[in-house]
Structure formats: structure tokens, C-alpha cells
Enzyme design. Structure first.
Site, short mmCIF file in Angstrom:
data_model
loop_
_atom_site.label_atom_id
_atom_site.label_comp_id
_atom_site.label_asym_id
_atom_site.label_seq_id
_atom_site.Cartn_x
_atom_site.Cartn_y
_atom_site.Cartn_z
N GLU A 138 -21.80 11.45 -14.50
CA GLU A 138 -20.99 11.91 -13.77
C GLU A 138 -19.81 11.22 -13.17
OE1 GLU A 138 -23.95 14.65 -12.87
OE2 GLU A 138 -24.20 12.67 -13.71
N CYS B 21 -27.12 15.55 -9.88
CA CYS B 21 -28.47 15.36 -8.77
C CYS B 21 -28.05 15.30 -7.67
CB CYS B 21 -28.82 13.12 -9.38
SG CYS B 21 -27.45 12.37 -9.13
N HIS C 248 -24.26 6.95 -13.29
CA HIS C 248 -24.45 8.10 -13.88
C HIS C 248 -23.10 8.27 -14.55
CE1 HIS C 248 -27.72 9.59 -10.76
NE2 HIS C 248 -27.77 8.56 -11.98
#
Length: 155
Positions: free
Chosen positions: A57, A85, A55
Site C-alpha cells: 500500500e 495493517c 508494504h
């Protein structure tokens, strides 16, 4: 130091890179608060790396921790185009990010405010968060991407 919107534009540019690669268009930057330097950049690469961990991040936090010389990313903010998430919210908490700024809400997996508020739970670290920064631009890119994916699957 630059504004939240200016840093979000940096994250949007990374999301555009992901989009061009056929990845879900999410981008993130980690910014050192003391001088405004971007110390980590990332964009979604789950498909190209064949990894559920890739992801935006996580990629940005990984680069920032390497650049700063440790797993604690102290004194930094994270700017991301989509609400984190649960996995990314956990990584944000564990890395000790001070503030998270995100663009679009994620009604299916958002863990800053949409589905749950992980940053408000009694963990050992609680980052501040702010959502909705350049929300229309961030959400529009995601809408366009998924509209294209759905169009291809119908053919």
C-alpha cells in the site's frame, strides 16, 4: 470504469511478483475514480529493500502521489490483496483515499475490521472500506507462501 474484481486482479498480479521475489505476496493498486486509470502500483518489498515501510500500500500510494503531483491522493480508490495493517491504514487516512477494497482479512494486524476499525475512528478523513473481494484467491496465495516458508525452516 472496471469492476472491483478486475482491479483486484491487477493487485493479485503484483502480489505474484512479490511471491516470485520471495516477498510476502501482497499487491496494491491506486485507481483514479474519475476515469478508472491506475495511477499507483506496489507490492511488498520489505525484504529486498530492507525496510519496514515497504508494504504494498505504501509503495502504491507513493507512486500515486508522485503521479498526481501531491501528497493528497484525492478521488482515488485503493485495491489491496490483504487487509491493511495499522501503518498502512494511517497512510491511507492521511493520503485521503476515498475507498479501500481488500481481499483477505488479516486476523493478526488487520486494521480495517479484524483487529480494529481504524477507518471508523474520528480522524479528519474516513475512507469507505470493503473486504472479501476475491478473498479465496488472495488468502490462498498467502497460505501457499507461508506454507513454503515454514517448510524451508523445518529443513
Amino acid at each position: 470504469m472496471r469492476s472491483d474484481e478486475e482491479y483486484m486482479h491487477e493487485a493479485i498480479e503484483l502480489a505474484k511478483t512479490a511471491y516470485a521475489l520471495g516477498e510476502t505476496p501482497v499487491g496494491a493498486v491506486v485507481v483514479r475514480r474519475s476515469d478508472g486509470e491506475i495511477v499507483g502500483r506496489g507490492y511488498n518489498r520489505r525484504e529486498s529493500l530492507k525496510s519496514p515501510l515497504a508494504h504494498a500500500e505504501i509503495m502504491a500510494l507513493d507512486e500515486a502521489s508522485r503521479n498526481l503531483g501531491g501528497w493528497r491522493v484525492l478521488g482515488c480508490n485503493l485495491y489491496v490483496t490483504l487487509e491493511p495493517c495499522p501503518m498502512c491504514a494511517g497512510a491511507i487516512i492521511n493520503s485521503r483515499i476515498e475507498r479501500v477494497v481488500y481481499g483477505a482479512k488479516d486476523p493478526k494486524a488487520g486494521s480495517a475490521e479484524s483487529v480494529m476499525r481504524m477507518f471508523d475512528l474520528p480522524y479528519n478523513h474516513r475512507p469507505q472500506s470493503l473486504g472479501g473481494v476475491l478473498e479465496n484467491e488472495c488468502a490462498g496465495m498467502l497460505r501457499d507462501f507461508f506454507r513454503g516458508v515454514r517448510g524451508k525452516s523445518k529443513k
